[in-house]
Motif scaffolding. Structure first.
Motif, PDB file in Angstrom:
ATOM      1  N   ILE A   1       0.835  -1.202   0.000  1.00  0.00           N
ATOM      2  CA  ILE A   1       0.000   0.000   0.000  1.00  0.00           C
ATOM      3  C   ILE A   1       0.872   1.256   0.000  1.00  0.00           C
ATOM      4  CG2 ILE A   1      -1.654   1.327   1.368  1.00  0.00           C
ATOM      5  CD1 ILE A   1      -2.849  -1.368   2.233  1.00  0.00           C
ATOM      6  N   ALA A   2       1.959   1.225   0.787  1.00  0.00           N
ATOM      7  CA  ALA A   2       2.867   2.373   0.809  1.00  0.00           C
ATOM      8  C   ALA A   2       3.535   2.572  -0.550  1.00  0.00           C
ATOM      9  CB  ALA A   2       3.916   2.182   1.899  1.00  0.00           C
ATOM     10  N   ARG A   3       3.928   1.465  -1.197  1.00  0.00           N
ATOM     11  CA  ARG A   3       4.538   1.566  -2.522  1.00  0.00           C
ATOM     12  C   ARG A   3       3.528   2.062  -3.547  1.00  0.00           C
ATOM     13  NH1 ARG A   3       6.059  -4.047  -3.826  1.00  0.00           N
ATOM     14  NH2 ARG A   3       6.617  -3.176  -5.868  1.00  0.00           N
ATOM     15  N   ARG A   4       2.284   1.637  -3.395  1.00  0.00           N
ATOM     16  CA  ARG A   4       1.241   2.129  -4.298  1.00  0.00           C
ATOM     17  C   ARG A   4       1.104   3.644  -4.195  1.00  0.00           C
ATOM     18  NH1 ARG A   4      -4.572   1.666  -4.023  1.00  0.00           N
ATOM     19  NH2 ARG A   4      -4.355   2.245  -1.824  1.00  0.00           N
ATOM     20  N   ASP A   5       1.101   4.150  -2.970  1.00  0.00           N
ATOM     21  CA  ASP A   5       0.989   5.599  -2.789  1.00  0.00           C
ATOM     22  C   ASP A   5       2.205   6.322  -3.346  1.00  0.00           C
ATOM     23  OD1 ASP A   5      -1.425   5.138  -1.612  1.00  0.00           O
ATOM     24  OD2 ASP A   5      -0.737   5.448   0.440  1.00  0.00           O
ATOM     25  N   GLN A   6       3.374   5.716  -3.213  1.00  0.00           N
ATOM     26  CA  GLN A   6       4.590   6.313  -3.768  1.00  0.00           C
ATOM     27  C   GLN A   6       4.503   6.382  -5.295  1.00  0.00           C
ATOM     28  OE1 GLN A   6       8.295   3.988  -3.454  1.00  0.00           O
ATOM     29  NE2 GLN A   6       9.303   5.844  -2.678  1.00  0.00           N
ATOM     30  N   LEU A   7       4.018   5.313  -5.914  1.00  0.00           N
ATOM     31  CA  LEU A   7       3.859   5.318  -7.369  1.00  0.00           C
ATOM     32  C   LEU A   7       2.820   6.341  -7.797  1.00  0.00           C
ATOM     33  CD1 LEU A   7       4.626   4.119 -10.099  1.00  0.00           C
ATOM     34  CD2 LEU A   7       2.919   2.325  -9.719  1.00  0.00           C
ATOM     35  N   ARG A   8       1.771   6.481  -7.022  1.00  0.00           N
ATOM     36  CA  ARG A   8       0.748   7.485  -7.359  1.00  0.00           C
ATOM     37  C   ARG A   8       1.341   8.891  -7.295  1.00  0.00           C
ATOM     38  NH1 ARG A   8      -4.872   8.852  -7.581  1.00  0.00           N
ATOM     39  NH2 ARG A   8      -4.736  11.024  -8.198  1.00  0.00           N
ATOM     40  N   ARG A   9       2.209   9.164  -6.353  1.00  0.00           N
ATOM     41  CA  ARG A   9       2.865  10.478  -6.307  1.00  0.00           C
ATOM     42  C   ARG A   9       3.679  10.723  -7.565  1.00  0.00           C
ATOM     43  NH1 ARG A   9       3.339   9.237  -0.739  1.00  0.00           N
ATOM     44  NH2 ARG A   9       5.401   8.288  -1.016  1.00  0.00           N
ATOM     45  N   GLN A  10       4.340   9.675  -8.048  1.00  0.00           N
ATOM     46  CA  GLN A  10       5.121   9.816  -9.277  1.00  0.00           C
ATOM     47  C   GLN A  10       4.211  10.096 -10.473  1.00  0.00           C
ATOM     48  OE1 GLN A  10       7.383   6.177  -9.496  1.00  0.00           O
ATOM     49  NE2 GLN A  10       8.581   6.636  -7.655  1.00  0.00           N
ATOM     50  N   TRP A  11       3.056   9.432 -10.492  1.00  0.00           N
ATOM     51  CA  TRP A  11       2.101   9.714 -11.566  1.00  0.00           C
ATOM     52  C   TRP A  11       1.539  11.131 -11.450  1.00  0.00           C
ATOM     53  CZ3 TRP A  11      -1.063   6.603 -15.196  1.00  0.00           C
ATOM     54  CH2 TRP A  11      -0.401   5.429 -15.586  1.00  0.00           C
ATOM     55  N   ASN A  12       1.310  11.587 -10.229  1.00  0.00           N
ATOM     56  CA  ASN A  12       0.833  12.963 -10.053  1.00  0.00           C
ATOM     57  C   ASN A  12       1.820  13.956 -10.659  1.00  0.00           C
ATOM     58  OD1 ASN A  12      -1.430  12.063  -8.714  1.00  0.00           O
ATOM     59  ND2 ASN A  12      -0.692  12.592  -6.671  1.00  0.00           N
ATOM     60  N   GLU A  13       3.109  13.720 -10.436  1.00  0.00           N
ATOM     61  CA  GLU A  13       4.129  14.588 -11.021  1.00  0.00           C
ATOM     62  C   GLU A  13       4.099  14.492 -12.540  1.00  0.00           C
ATOM     63  OE1 GLU A  13       7.798  13.389  -9.272  1.00  0.00           O
ATOM     64  OE2 GLU A  13       7.244  14.038  -7.250  1.00  0.00           O
ATOM     65  N   PHE A  14       3.933  13.275 -13.057  1.00  0.00           N
ATOM     66  CA  PHE A  14       3.870  13.071 -14.508  1.00  0.00           C
ATOM     67  C   PHE A  14       2.672  13.821 -15.099  1.00  0.00           C
ATOM     68  CE2 PHE A  14       2.585  10.680 -18.293  1.00  0.00           C
ATOM     69  CZ  PHE A  14       3.798  10.546 -18.970  1.00  0.00           C
ATOM     70  N   MET A  15       1.525  13.753 -14.410  1.00  0.00           N
ATOM     71  CA  MET A  15       0.319  14.399 -14.933  1.00  0.00           C
ATOM     72  C   MET A  15       0.337  15.909 -14.740  1.00  0.00           C
ATOM     73  SD  MET A  15      -2.752  11.630 -14.206  1.00  0.00           S
ATOM     74  CE  MET A  15      -2.364  11.383 -12.485  1.00  0.00           C
ATOM     75  N   THR A  16       1.242  16.403 -13.931  1.00  0.00           N
ATOM     76  CA  THR A  16       1.427  17.851 -13.877  1.00  0.00           C
ATOM     77  C   THR A  16       1.965  18.354 -15.214  1.00  0.00           C
ATOM     78  OG1 THR A  16       1.830  17.792 -11.498  1.00  0.00           O
ATOM     79  CG2 THR A  16       2.626  19.719 -12.687  1.00  0.00           C
ATOM     80  N   ARG A  17       2.844  17.559 -15.822  1.00  0.00           N
ATOM     81  CA  ARG A  17       3.381  17.908 -17.143  1.00  0.00           C
ATOM     82  C   ARG A  17       2.423  17.496 -18.254  1.00  0.00           C
ATOM     83  NH1 ARG A  17       7.602  19.505 -19.988  1.00  0.00           N
ATOM     84  NH2 ARG A  17       8.154  18.459 -21.946  1.00  0.00           N
ATOM     85  N   TYR A  18       1.777  16.326 -18.079  1.00  0.00           N
ATOM     86  CA  TYR A  18       0.865  15.796 -19.102  1.00  0.00           C
ATOM     87  C   TYR A  18      -0.509  15.588 -18.459  1.00  0.00           C
ATOM     88  CZ  TYR A  18       5.233  14.689 -21.526  1.00  0.00           C
ATOM     89  OH  TYR A  18       6.474  14.762 -22.129  1.00  0.00           O
ATOM     90  N   PRO A  19      -1.386  16.601 -18.490  1.00  0.00           N
ATOM     91  CA  PRO A  19      -2.702  16.469 -17.853  1.00  0.00           C
ATOM     92  C   PRO A  19      -3.598  15.400 -18.473  1.00  0.00           C
ATOM     93  CG  PRO A  19      -2.150  18.777 -18.230  1.00  0.00           C
ATOM     94  CD  PRO A  19      -1.158  17.971 -19.007  1.00  0.00           C
ATOM     95  N   LEU A  20      -3.237  14.963 -19.678  1.00  0.00           N
ATOM     96  CA  LEU A  20      -4.015  13.925 -20.356  1.00  0.00           C
ATOM     97  C   LEU A  20      -3.053  12.857 -20.866  1.00  0.00           C
ATOM     98  CD1 LEU A  20      -6.965  13.258 -21.288  1.00  0.00           C
ATOM     99  CD2 LEU A  20      -6.378  14.319 -23.472  1.00  0.00           C
ATOM    100  N   ILE A  21      -3.406  11.590 -20.634  1.00  0.00           N
ATOM    101  CA  ILE A  21      -2.590  10.472 -21.100  1.00  0.00           C
ATOM    102  C   ILE A  21      -3.409   9.674 -22.110  1.00  0.00           C
ATOM    103  CG2 ILE A  21      -1.286   8.424 -20.435  1.00  0.00           C
ATOM    104  CD1 ILE A  21      -1.074   9.569 -17.612  1.00  0.00           C
ATOM    105  N   LEU A  22      -2.802   9.412 -23.261  1.00  0.00           N
ATOM    106  CA  LEU A  22      -3.393   8.583 -24.306  1.00  0.00           C
ATOM    107  C   LEU A  22      -2.635   7.268 -24.331  1.00  0.00           C
ATOM    108  CD1 LEU A  22      -4.985   7.913 -26.912  1.00  0.00           C
ATOM    109  CD2 LEU A  22      -3.308   9.321 -28.172  1.00  0.00           C
ATOM    110  N   MET A  23      -3.317   6.178 -24.013  1.00  0.00           N
ATOM    111  CA  MET A  23      -2.652   4.881 -23.914  1.00  0.00           C
ATOM    112  C   MET A  23      -3.585   3.783 -24.414  1.00  0.00           C
ATOM    113  SD  MET A  23      -2.897   3.773 -19.884  1.00  0.00           S
ATOM    114  CE  MET A  23      -1.797   5.039 -19.294  1.00  0.00           C
ATOM    115  N   PRO A  24      -3.072   2.568 -24.582  1.00  0.00           N
ATOM    116  CA  PRO A  24      -3.974   1.478 -24.955  1.00  0.00           C
ATOM    117  C   PRO A  24      -4.989   1.216 -23.849  1.00  0.00           C
ATOM    118  CG  PRO A  24      -1.656   0.830 -25.173  1.00  0.00           C
ATOM    119  CD  PRO A  24      -1.681   2.117 -24.414  1.00  0.00           C
TER     120      PRO A  24
END
Length: 482
Positions: free
Chosen positions: A373-396
């Motif tokens: 659960i702690a690692r999940r939250d850490q990964l979510r923080r990394q995604w939050n930083e990513f989405m600060t640069r890319y507010p929209l993600i286009l993926m499969p």
């Protein structure tokens, strides 16, 4: 039945006036509100379509027709009395078998639950009723709503109307087929690992997994839920058009403090329709995207660029790590309860699927569960930083074309390949984010689609971008083919 009035806001073709089941939810609602058709006519049209196609497809496994027609008559009286009407007033919808409808069995595809009668509605059902929607049927699921293939020993298999050799999706497979085959314009679904987005993908629909906490989730027949189930599980609508998904989202969202994770979040933001920077994800570590999926991603990237979006190739962190974390959290919780139920029902198919998934999941103790659960939250923080640069993600939506029946019943290694190929679905769920499948056309007779992902509670950003794509894609309705 009266013919529809001409109105720029209403797009129903006159030659479809005698086949209301073909209409979008927005068109039905507009005409019912105007009195140019009645809710009873809309419900009867959908019931006739159900009679025509459902015996073969098996998407709807229970329907209280008398109640649906009585509810439609009440809706028509409210129109005549000029009462305040909800956004889905008089519109037929379907409800998944894993949520409660008062007086009906919440079987969740499990024979042992055949007599589990709900004492009252789940919140999502009561919210749909408040919005004026009419329930015309309960849609099929795999047992425990825990598979990407909808079949169970209680209700049987739900067939994909595009191609019966491939899955109808799961776990909201019945919901997807009910919309794709014209039995209703809008369906309710749930999603903890792609259970809305995957059926939308394989049935050629728009399907929105809302942010967990956006749509309240309280089910009277359900006991305590573990942390992973609470935080990752989400609800949302499936429809043939984005505007109907938007109507469904608004209708399903509402107050219910019995769900401790419900959030009174803002629905609309001033920049929802702003053309933002987009991360194009066309490579998934450990997986090889089918050429048709890569082509769909590139097609959508060009559509967005032509509308002012700035598209760049970029991959968010930990796509496959998200699968491992999902496995660590959800399958640990399953070992604490659901897996015993899976063994008890005696269904070899669901047992084999879950056992394969279980065999590939880490065996962890309490400390390992807390660490996951702690690692999940850490990964979510990394995604939050990513989405600060890319507010929209286009993926499969998925890295492979629609799976054939039984693709999850081979070896443990086969299952692990499935999980990696489904990582765009699973990781988004593990990180508690909203996701939208958008249809992009038909390839070799099967629907194709892509997934849009945004930050928490930014569903309208997804729907705005989805509408841009929809306008440029010639996605045929299934009705002419089935």
């Amino acid at each position: 039945m009266k013919k529809p009035m001409k109105d720029e806001a209403v797009t129903c073709a006159a030659d479809l006036a005698d086949q209301i089941w073909r209409w979008d939810a927005a068109d039905m609602a507009a005409h019912i509100r105007r009195g140019t058709i009645s809710s009873r006519e809309a419900v009867e049209s959908c019931l006739e379509r159900i009679d025509a196609v459902n015996p073969h497809l098996n998407a709807i496994v229970f329907a209280d027709r008398q109640r649906a027609l009585l509810d439609a008559d009440v809706a028509d009286r409210q129109v005549r009395n000029q009462q305040i009407l909800g956004p889905l007033h008089g519109v037929p919808v379907t409800i998944k078998l894993n949520v409660d409808v008062e007086g009906e069995a919440t079987t969740n595809g499990v024979p042992a639950f055949a007599e589990r009668i709900a004492p009252s509605d789940s919140t999502v059902v009561s919210n749909l009723r408040k919005a004026g929607a009419i329930n015309v049927g309960r849609t099929n699921t795999p047992p425990f709503s825990f598979r990407w293939f909808t079949e169970n020993p209680l209700h049987g298999r739900t067939l994909n109307p595009w191609d019966e050799a491939v899955t109808s999706g799961g776990s909201s497979g019945g919901a997807g087929v009910s919309v794709a085959a014209g039995m209703c314009p809008l369906a309710q679904g749930t999603d903890i690992a792609g259970s809305i987005r995957y059926p939308a993908y394989v049935n050629g629909l728009a399907g929105l997994r809302a942010t967990p906490g956006r749509i309240p989730a309280f089910h009277p027949t359900t006991g305590m839920r573990y942390l992973g189930l609470q935080t990752m599980s989400a609800q949302g609508p499936l429809a043939r058009r984005i505007r109907d998904v938007r109507l469904g989202l608004v209708a399903m969202s509402g107050v219910d403090r019995r769900d401790p994770l419900w959030v009174p979040a803002q629905m609309d933001y001033p920049d929802d329709s702003t053309a933002v920077r987009v991360a194009l994800v066309d490579e998934i570590p450990g997986s090889s995207l089918a050429p048709a999926i890569k082509a769909a991603l590139n097609k959508v990237a060009h559509i967005l660029e032509a509308s002012g979006y700035a598209v760049e190739r970029a991959t968010p962190p930990g796509m496959t790590e998200g699968v491992e974390l999902w496995q660590s959290i959800v399958m640990t919780e399953a070992r604490m309860g659901m897996f015993a139920g899976v063994k008890a029902i005696g269904d070899d198919v669901i047992q084999r699927s879950v056992e394969n998934m279980m065999a590939g999941a880490p065996q962890i103790d309490l400390e390992g569960y807390a660490l996951a659960i702690a690692r999940r939250d850490q990964l979510r923080r990394q995604w939050n930083e990513f989405m600060t640069r890319y507010p929209l993600i286009l993926m499969p939506t998925s890295c492979r074309l629609p799976m054939k029946w039984g693709d999850d019943l081979g070896s443990t290694e086969d299952m692990m390949r499935v999980l990696v190929d489904q990582s765009p679905l699973i990781t988004v769920a593990a990180l508690c984010l909203p996701g939208l499948n958008v249809p992009t056309g038909v390839v070799d007779g099967l629907p194709m689609g892509v997934q849009l992902v945004a930050d928490s509670f930014r569903e309208q950003r997804l729907l705005a971008a989805g509408s841009v794509i929809e306008r440029e894609v010639n996605m045929p309705n299934l009705h002419s083919a089935f």
